[in-house]
Design a protein around this motif. Structure first.
Motif, PDB file in Angstrom:
ATOM      1  N   PHE A 185      44.324  51.187  53.369  1.00 10.78           N
ATOM      2  CA  PHE A 185      43.680  49.870  53.406  1.00 10.78           C
ATOM      3  C   PHE A 185      42.507  49.723  52.435  1.00 10.78           C
ATOM      4  O   PHE A 185      41.984  48.626  52.280  1.00 10.78           O
ATOM      5  CB  PHE A 185      43.224  49.569  54.839  1.00 10.78           C
ATOM      6  N   TYR A 186      42.092  50.806  51.781  1.00 11.42           N
ATOM      7  CA  TYR A 186      41.045  50.692  50.770  1.00 11.42           C
ATOM      8  C   TYR A 186      41.522  51.204  49.407  1.00 11.42           C
ATOM      9  O   TYR A 186      41.591  50.441  48.430  1.00 11.42           O
ATOM     10  CB  TYR A 186      39.798  51.457  51.201  1.00 11.42           C
ATOM     11  N   ALA A 187      41.886  52.490  49.364  1.00 10.66           N
ATOM     12  CA  ALA A 187      42.230  53.085  48.074  1.00 10.66           C
ATOM     13  C   ALA A 187      43.458  52.440  47.442  1.00 10.66           C
ATOM     14  O   ALA A 187      43.533  52.287  46.218  1.00 10.66           O
ATOM     15  CB  ALA A 187      42.447  54.595  48.236  1.00 10.66           C
ATOM     16  N   ALA A 188      44.432  52.036  48.266  1.00  5.79           N
ATOM     17  CA  ALA A 188      45.692  51.493  47.734  1.00  5.79           C
ATOM     18  C   ALA A 188      45.724  49.968  47.696  1.00  5.79           C
ATOM     19  O   ALA A 188      46.767  49.387  47.377  1.00  5.79           O
ATOM     20  CB  ALA A 188      46.866  52.015  48.571  1.00  5.79           C
ATOM     21  N   GLN A 189      44.615  49.319  47.986  1.00  7.34           N
ATOM     22  CA  GLN A 189      44.657  47.862  48.152  1.00  7.34           C
ATOM     23  C   GLN A 189      45.018  47.117  46.865  1.00  7.34           C
ATOM     24  O   GLN A 189      45.644  46.053  46.910  1.00  7.34           O
ATOM     25  CB  GLN A 189      43.315  47.356  48.686  1.00  7.34           C
ATOM     26  N   ASP A 190      44.663  47.671  45.697  1.00  6.98           N
ATOM     27  CA  ASP A 190      44.993  46.987  44.442  1.00  6.98           C
ATOM     28  C   ASP A 190      46.504  46.884  44.238  1.00  6.98           C
ATOM     29  O   ASP A 190      46.998  45.896  43.688  1.00  6.98           O
ATOM     30  CB  ASP A 190      44.368  47.729  43.259  1.00  6.98           C
ATOM     31  N   TYR A 191      47.238  47.900  44.686  1.00  2.00           N
ATOM     32  CA  TYR A 191      48.706  47.861  44.552  1.00  2.00           C
ATOM     33  C   TYR A 191      49.295  46.778  45.449  1.00  2.00           C
ATOM     34  O   TYR A 191      50.212  46.061  45.046  1.00  2.00           O
ATOM     35  CB  TYR A 191      49.305  49.225  44.893  1.00  2.00           C
ATOM     36  N   PHE A 192      48.754  46.644  46.677  1.00  3.68           N
ATOM     37  CA  PHE A 192      49.244  45.608  47.581  1.00  3.68           C
ATOM     38  C   PHE A 192      48.930  44.212  47.046  1.00  3.68           C
ATOM     39  O   PHE A 192      49.777  43.318  47.064  1.00  3.68           O
ATOM     40  CB  PHE A 192      48.617  45.773  48.978  1.00  3.68           C
ATOM     41  N   THR A 193      47.697  44.045  46.573  1.00  2.00           N
ATOM     42  CA  THR A 193      47.283  42.728  46.069  1.00  2.00           C
ATOM     43  C   THR A 193      48.125  42.311  44.872  1.00  2.00           C
ATOM     44  O   THR A 193      48.626  41.181  44.800  1.00  2.00           O
ATOM     45  CB  THR A 193      45.796  42.765  45.673  1.00  2.00           C
ATOM     46  N   SER A 194      48.306  43.231  43.932  1.00  2.37           N
ATOM     47  CA  SER A 194      49.089  42.920  42.736  1.00  2.37           C
ATOM     48  C   SER A 194      50.541  42.624  43.075  1.00  2.37           C
ATOM     49  O   SER A 194      51.127  41.662  42.567  1.00  2.37           O
ATOM     50  CB  SER A 194      49.002  44.100  41.755  1.00  2.37           C
ATOM     51  N   ALA A 195      51.128  43.433  43.983  1.00  2.00           N
ATOM     52  CA  ALA A 195      52.528  43.217  44.361  1.00  2.00           C
ATOM     53  C   ALA A 195      52.689  41.886  45.095  1.00  2.00           C
ATOM     54  O   ALA A 195      53.639  41.129  44.845  1.00  2.00           O
ATOM     55  CB  ALA A 195      53.008  44.367  45.242  1.00  2.00           C
ATOM     56  N   PHE A 196      51.753  41.571  46.006  1.00  2.00           N
ATOM     57  CA  PHE A 196      51.827  40.341  46.787  1.00  2.00           C
ATOM     58  C   PHE A 196      51.730  39.108  45.888  1.00  2.00           C
ATOM     59  O   PHE A 196      52.517  38.164  46.001  1.00  2.00           O
ATOM     60  CB  PHE A 196      50.698  40.335  47.819  1.00  2.00           C
ATOM     61  N   LYS A 197      50.785  39.158  44.967  1.00  2.00           N
ATOM     62  CA  LYS A 197      50.622  38.009  44.071  1.00  2.00           C
ATOM     63  C   LYS A 197      51.803  37.877  43.120  1.00  2.00           C
ATOM     64  O   LYS A 197      52.201  36.762  42.766  1.00  2.00           O
ATOM     65  CB  LYS A 197      49.315  38.145  43.279  1.00  2.00           C
ATOM     66  N   GLY A 198      52.353  39.014  42.712  1.00  2.00           N
ATOM     67  CA  GLY A 198      53.533  38.963  41.853  1.00  2.00           C
ATOM     68  C   GLY A 198      54.710  38.314  42.545  1.00  2.00           C
ATOM     69  O   GLY A 198      55.395  37.459  41.984  1.00  2.00           O
ATOM     70  N   ILE A 199      54.938  38.693  43.805  1.00  2.29           N
ATOM     71  CA  ILE A 199      56.054  38.124  44.571  1.00  2.29           C
ATOM     72  C   ILE A 199      55.830  36.634  44.816  1.00  2.29           C
ATOM     73  O   ILE A 199      56.758  35.823  44.682  1.00  2.29           O
ATOM     74  CB  ILE A 199      56.230  38.876  45.905  1.00  2.29           C
ATOM     75  N   ARG A 200      54.585  36.261  45.157  1.00  2.00           N
ATOM     76  CA  ARG A 200      54.298  34.839  45.384  1.00  2.00           C
ATOM     77  C   ARG A 200      54.481  34.023  44.117  1.00  2.00           C
ATOM     78  O   ARG A 200      54.783  32.836  44.161  1.00  2.00           O
ATOM     79  CB  ARG A 200      52.867  34.665  45.907  1.00  2.00           C
ATOM     80  N   SER A 201      54.285  34.671  42.956  1.00  2.00           N
ATOM     81  CA  SER A 201      54.497  33.999  41.670  1.00  2.00           C
ATOM     82  C   SER A 201      55.923  34.184  41.160  1.00  2.00           C
ATOM     83  O   SER A 201      56.227  33.863  40.025  1.00  2.00           O
ATOM     84  CB  SER A 201      53.513  34.550  40.620  1.00  2.00           C
TER      85      SER A 201
END
Length: 791
Positions: free
Chosen positions: A217-233
């Motif tokens: 929930f902290y160290a890996a959060q950039d991967y989740f954010t980038s993947a989520f925004k990519g899918i939404r786009s």
């Protein structure tokens, strides 16, 4: 009754609130931001962070220091009283959505003229109308939409780079958790019974779960954010398979310890994130080193005319200019420093800085800014600040000047990366489906191992490291390219077009003779001062050989590209240029390269030039003509045609009497036939052709003439090496393709073991950064070897 909270910023709405889309807002500003996000499918901004536009407490008072004009003067790059330009460091920039929001600030406030994001450096360069929007209000606006800039007066004016330690902290957290989870996993590894089984098995497993929480929930959060925004786009970016693998590992491991099915894969999970971040940290450090050399050592190969204490003019390198120096800026020259106008008719084009093409007229005592271009004769300025090459590089690389060429150009990494994620996900799903049917106990291991082993980090690294290193090597060899994309475009060139005067000829060795009526002393003085303001190669050559004259400020000066120049002082008027420009009718067109003179509408004579061609011209054309189409496109007459035919390979197309628009249209016609065109010119008369070509190279011979239309600048002393640089670009693309093949071979081998269930995720997580490192070592080593051959 509780007061309503603003949906955007979280503040109390007050009475009455602003209602829109079934939501409450404290003001129309917050409502406008929400409207923009919603209309552009960015409303998920609020899913990622509640009260996304929260203004930090006391933010109004926090930025009161931005009301001080002396502080503003230190922070802004440009300030003419109407427009201000500032470059702000914003640590919160992390994805394409951030770029979109920040580059659309003009939709949030009409006084923002433009904004451009430099994603790797996390900076945004904003041009705004200071009459209607103060710097303080701009900073507060950025803060309200979640992008508070970092402003430290101690940092401005220094070359020290800001360091974002966020990634380092995440590496530390992941490494700490990984070490402890591995330690707690030892009893499971060695299958310790008795004491372990009876008392501490459950405790150790839940401790491993606890250590994994900050990792996920902290160290890996950039991967989740980038993947989520990519899918939404609707984009499957390279972080999607990584995020999916982390989620699956965490959920599977948690379920196992809840139902006491096993110890899970917390060691693999924490190890995966740790090694991913370690590889990312390695990439960031290495590439920032390459970027540092690019920004501060690859200075422009331009010189400036400095006026000494004795009034004598001398050429000086731009980085030798000091505060208090007096500089001569000629017509069409770039102003390299901030200064004060001392004398001359200043008409300055700041489009290079602001994007606004309307020239600004200044008077003696007014301030002039670096990046402006003088349009009317020569001026003298006093230096206020020393040269900042990184600033000029930043202007040159500004995306506003490269949109036309790069919009339709797809890089090699982009073309491969778009297909890669789909392929990886397809393999993972098919392999998992097979194992669910054949042996369900291996299905999850196979799924996660495939996603990890096929991580596209190595592919993503190949192009930046290869091209970044080659950019640095080119700079050391006095060949300066705008960006890495230019190298990819240069590698595709199949047609080369050369200007003649100032490009394949050199003014340093030309011989000049005069034919005609003798000039009076007043005419010689006017001629010398008129030539003093011009930057055309023939003008500079002629200026250097004429006798010294008293310096005077011209009443009027006009330069007509491809034709000539005219000027006046009191009742005297002079024209210098082609025969037709000065009103002379030639008996035939087969004349030598000449500059004609008329004074007060009376034809006086001409200066005849015996051109000296640059060393290696014949060899370059011979080599290039074997692999590509080569032509001469000159604005001069055809008096040199016979010499060129002897000098160049037989059959080389030669075109003379070409106006600037003719050159542009000629290149456009070639491009319509599918040709990839490189234009090599002097950067003065060839601006349109340089801009139209796929790659425009300006030849510099210690002349401070520069246009953002060009994609590269070459020191004239390196002209004979031009074809070597083109070949080096082509070899660089081969290195990238070999890197892709190396990465592909690694992925195929790894996928075999992953799909067959023989590869544990933690081993894959270790091997993946090793693959990335091997690609970096290979590309850097290969380009360094190639660079030695260029010297």
């Amino acid at each position: 009754m509780d007061s309503l909270k603003c949906y955007h910023c979280g503040d109390e709405c007050g009475t009455p609130p602003v209602h829109f889309d079934n939501k409450d807002f404290c003001c129309n500003g917050c409502k406008t931001v929400y409207e923009i996000f919603s209309s552009n499918d960015l409303s998920y901004y609020y899913d990622l962070q509640t009260s996304a536009g929260t203004t930090p407490n006391l933010v109004e008072g926090k930025y009161n220091f931005l009301d001080d004009d002396s502080i503003i003067e230190k922070l802004v790059e440009f300030n003419d009283g109407n427009l201000q330009i500032i470059n702000l460091y914003i640590p919160h920039i992390h994805c394409s959505s951030c770029i979109w929001v920040l580059e659309n600030l003009n939709k949030l406030h009409g006084s923002v003229v433009s904004s451009y994001v430099d994603f790797p450096k996390k900076t945004v360069r904003i041009t705004f109308k200071s009459q209607y929007l103060s710097l303080k209000e701009l900073v507060i606006l950025l803060t309200k939409i979640g992008y508070e800039p970092y402003i430290s007066l101690d940092d401005y004016g220094k070359t020290k780079k800001r360091t974002d330690n966020n990634l380092l902290y995440k590496v530390g957290v992941a490494g700490f958790a990984f070490g402890n989870v591995m330690f707690l996993s030892f009893p499971e590894y060695f299958q310790v019974n008795g004491f372990w089984i009876d008392q501490y098995k459950t405790l150790f497993r839940w401790l491993m779960f606890a250590f994994s929480l900050p990792v996920v929930f902290y160290a890996a959060q950039d991967y989740f954010t980038s993947a989520f925004k990519g899918i939404r786009s609707k984009i499957l970016n390279i972080d999607v398979p990584i995020a999916l693998g982390i989620i699956v590992l965490f959920m599977r491991s948690t379920i196992e310890i809840i139902f006491d099915w096993g110890s899970g894969f917390f060691d693999s999970l924490t190890g995966l994130v740790f090694f991913l971040l370690l590889g990312k940290f390695f990439q960031q450090k290495t590439y920032s080193f390459l970027s540092f050399e690019r920004d501060y050592k690859s200075y422009f190969p331009i010189a400036i005319t400095r006026i000494g204490k004795n009034g004598k003019e001398e050429n000086a390198q731009v980085y030798d200019i000091k505060k208090g120096d007096q500089l001569l800026i000629r017509n069409q020259e770039l102003i390299p420093v901030d200064g004060i106008l001392i004398s001359g008719n200043a008409q300055i084009d700041y489009s290079f800085v602001t994007g606004e093409s309307e020239p600004v007229n200044l008077n003696s005592g007014d301030k002039v800014f670096a990046g402006g271009k003088q349009l009317s004769g020569s001026i003298e300025i006093g230096v206020l600040k020393t040269i900042s090459q990184s600033y000029l590089t930043q202007l040159w690389s500004n995306s506003v000047f490269q949109k036309n060429k790069s919009d339709n150009f797809q890089t090699l990494t982009d073309s491969i990366g778009r297909r890669f994620t789909v392929a990886v996900l397809s393999i993972a799903i098919l392999a998992t489906g097979f194992w669910l049917f054949y042996d369900s106990t291996k299905a999850l291991n196979v799924f996660t191992a495939v996603l990890i082993i096929a991580c596209p980090c190595a592919i993503a690294l190949a192009a930046p490291f290869t091209l970044g290193n080659l950019l640095r090597i080119f700079g050391k060899n006095k060949f300066y390219l705008k960006d890495t994309t230019t190298i990819e475009q240069l590698a595709q060139i199949d047609t080369a077009i050369f200007d003649k005067t100032g490009t394949i000829t050199t003014s340093k060795k030309s011989t000049v003779s005069y034919e005609g009526l003798e000039l009076t002393s007043d005419e010689e003085s006017l001629l010398k001062n008129t030539l003093r303001a011009s930057n055309h190669p023939l003008s500079r050559t002629l200026y250097n050989i004429l006798q010294e004259q008293d310096i005077m400020t011209l009443d009027d000066y006009q330069e007509y590209l491809g034709k000539g120049i005219e000027a006046s002082k009191e009742s005297s008027h002079i024209k210098i240029g082609s025969a037709s420009f000065v009103g002379k009718t030639l008996e035939n067109n087969l004349e030598k390269t000449s500059v004609h003179i008329s004074a007060n509408n009376i034809y006086k004579g001409r200066f005849v030039f015996q051109n000296e061609y640059r060393e290696g011209v014949s060899r370059i054309f011979k080599s290039m003509s074997k692999k590509m189409d080569v032509s001469i496109l000159s604005g001069d007459n055809n008096g040199e045609k016979s010499r060129l035919e002897l000098l160049l390979p037989k059959g080389t197309p030669l075109f003379f009497n070409q106006q600037p628009e003719d050159k542009l249209n000629f290149i456009k016609s070639l491009q319509s036939q599918g040709k990839k065109v490189m234009m090599v010119g002097d950067g003065l008369n060839d601006a349109g052709a340089l801009a139209q070509s796929d790659v425009g190279i300006a030849i510099s011979e210690n002349v401070n003439v520069f246009s953002p239309a060009c994609d590269g600048i070459m020191d004239a002393s390196k002209f004979k090496e031009l074809y070597k640089y083109v070949l080096a670009s082509k070899k660089a693309m081969k290195i990238i393709k070999l890197s892709f093949m190396l990465s592909l071979a690694y992925n195929i081998a790894g996928l075999y073991f992953a799909v067959t269930g023989q590869l544990q995720p933690v081993i894959a997580a270790i091997l993946m950064p090793l693959s990335s490192i091997s690609v970096v070592v290979f590309t850097t080593g290969a380009t360094n070897i190639m660079g030695r051959k260029l010297k």
